[in-house]
Design a protein around this motif. Structure first.
Motif, mmCIF file in Angstrom:
data_model
loop_
_atom_site.group_PDB
_atom_site.id
_atom_site.type_symbol
_atom_site.label_atom_id
_atom_site.label_comp_id
_atom_site.label_asym_id
_atom_site.label_seq_id
_atom_site.Cartn_x
_atom_site.Cartn_y
_atom_site.Cartn_z
ATOM 1 N N ASN A 1 0.850 -1.179 0.000
ATOM 2 C CA ASN A 1 0.000 0.000 0.000
ATOM 3 C C ASN A 1 0.890 1.235 0.000
ATOM 4 O OD1 ASN A 1 0.645 -1.066 2.583
ATOM 5 N ND2 ASN A 1 -0.668 0.445 3.540
ATOM 6 N N GLY B 1 0.097 4.302 -0.010
ATOM 7 C CA GLY B 1 -0.790 5.390 0.355
ATOM 8 C C GLY B 1 -0.063 6.655 0.707
ATOM 9 N N THR C 1 -4.385 2.212 -3.431
ATOM 10 C CA THR C 1 -2.946 2.051 -3.642
ATOM 11 C C THR C 1 -2.460 0.656 -3.261
ATOM 12 O OG1 THR C 1 -2.387 2.903 -1.457
ATOM 13 C CG2 THR C 1 -2.490 4.499 -3.277
ATOM 14 N N MET C 2 -3.317 -0.177 -2.705
ATOM 15 C CA MET C 2 -2.925 -1.552 -2.410
ATOM 16 C C MET C 2 -2.935 -2.338 -3.714
ATOM 17 S SD MET C 2 -4.524 -4.162 0.313
ATOM 18 C CE MET C 2 -4.625 -5.866 -0.163
#
Length: 178
Positions: A124, A126, A131-132
């Protein structure tokens, strides 16, 4: 890595970056009494299962992690009969690949077909949403999170006054530089 190594690479299982050793200790590190971070947060540290036996396969080199090395690592782990595969490598930018384009999803699928669970970093990247990048349903994605733990320390001002301050966890990298 397809026979392409840099002068910095040690062509052996030796962990030159420390990342693999860190991940192995998270999984199976021995009990360490009085562990602390710069004298703060003293306590006992240990891996998730200190009695576990681990097998480590080096799949990354100075220039990165090549598909052929990642898949060879999965194949070796399956052939060795491991119980679980933990892999902590991933992209440096968000990439939403189809399963058949994702080398780790492919390796994890073959491991799953042999009854071996793959635990993979969530990657992730982020803090933004979506975003994972680990989306394949046949492996377990794990990620770090924040903590509500606070580290207090005394700060002595130029006038001699001492005040207690909270050190944010993300600032420890600055302390280590000095």
């Amino acid at each position: 890595m397809g026979g392409v190594f840099t002068p910095e690479d040690i062509i052996s299982p030796t962990d030159t970056s420390g990342h693999g050793s860190h991940c192995a200790s998270t999984a199976a590190g021995n009990r360490v009494p009085n562990a602390n971070l710069l004298g703060l947060g003293s306590g006992i540290a240990r891996g998730g299962v200190p009695s576990a036996r681990i097998a480590v396969y080096k799949v990354c080199w100075t220039k990165g992690c090549e598909t052929i090395d990642i898949l060879a690592g999965f194949d070796a782990a399956v052939a060795d009969g491991v119980d679980i595969i933990s892999i902590s490598v991933g992209p440096t930018k968000v990439q939403h690949l189809e399963y058949f384009q994702d080398d780790i999803a492919i390796g994890a699928y073959h491991a799953m077909k042999s009854g071996i669970l793959t635990s993979k970093t969530a990657d992730n990247l982020g803090p933004n949403r979506y975003t994972m990048v680990n989306l394949a349903p046949w492996f377990l994605s794990v990620a770090a999170t924040t903590t509500d733990r606070k580290f207090f320390t005394d700060l002595k001002l130029g006038n001699g006054q001492v005040i207690q301050v909270i050190i944010p966890l993300n600032s420890f990298t600055y302390f280590l530089k000095y």
